[in-house]
Scaffold this motif. Sequence first.
Motif, short mmCIF file in Angstrom:
data_model
loop_
_atom_site.label_atom_id
_atom_site.label_comp_id
_atom_site.label_asym_id
_atom_site.label_seq_id
_atom_site.Cartn_x
_atom_site.Cartn_y
_atom_site.Cartn_z
N UNK A 12 35.75 75.70 31.21
CA UNK A 12 34.43 75.76 31.86
C UNK A 12 34.36 74.97 32.31
N UNK A 13 33.37 74.67 33.28
CA UNK A 13 32.83 73.64 33.83
C UNK A 13 32.21 72.47 33.13
N UNK A 14 31.90 72.84 32.25
CA UNK A 14 31.29 71.66 31.01
C UNK A 14 32.79 71.03 30.79
N UNK A 15 33.94 71.89 30.52
CA UNK A 15 35.33 71.32 29.63
C UNK A 15 35.96 70.32 30.72
N UNK A 16 36.07 71.20 31.88
CA UNK A 16 36.48 70.21 33.49
C UNK A 16 36.13 68.67 32.87
N UNK A 17 34.54 69.04 33.45
CA UNK A 17 34.02 67.66 33.45
C UNK A 17 33.95 66.82 32.40
N UNK A 18 34.03 66.64 31.41
CA UNK A 18 34.25 65.93 30.09
C UNK A 18 35.63 65.57 30.61
N UNK A 19 36.95 66.83 31.54
CA UNK A 19 38.56 66.08 30.71
C UNK A 19 38.61 65.09 32.32
N UNK A 20 37.48 65.05 33.17
CA UNK A 20 37.74 64.38 34.19
C UNK A 20 36.97 62.61 34.44
N UNK A 21 35.55 63.27 33.48
CA UNK A 21 34.53 61.89 32.91
C UNK A 21 33.67 62.27 34.34
N UNK A 22 32.95 63.50 34.88
CA UNK A 22 31.98 63.09 35.65
C UNK A 22 30.56 64.24 35.40
N UNK A 23 30.36 64.46 35.81
CA UNK A 23 29.40 65.22 35.17
C UNK A 23 29.64 66.53 35.94
#
Length: 64
Positions: A12-23
């Motif tokens: 999900x975008x939330x999971x991807x953002x967590x991996x990348x360290x962005x919002x």
Amino acid sequence: MPTPLSLGELLTPRQAAGILGVKTQTLALWRSTVEHALPFIKVGASVRYRQSELDAWLKSRTVV
């Protein structure tokens, strides 16, 4: 011939953002402006990211 997509590797975008360290809003901006060419998948109104493509994108941005 492409291999079938494993649902386990879709993020999900939330999971991807967590991996990348962005919002998640940053990912939305990147999708709308194509600023960082991060591949994503649209399934109806949903957005998903492949883990393997996130890994490749991160590797391509590595500065030595």
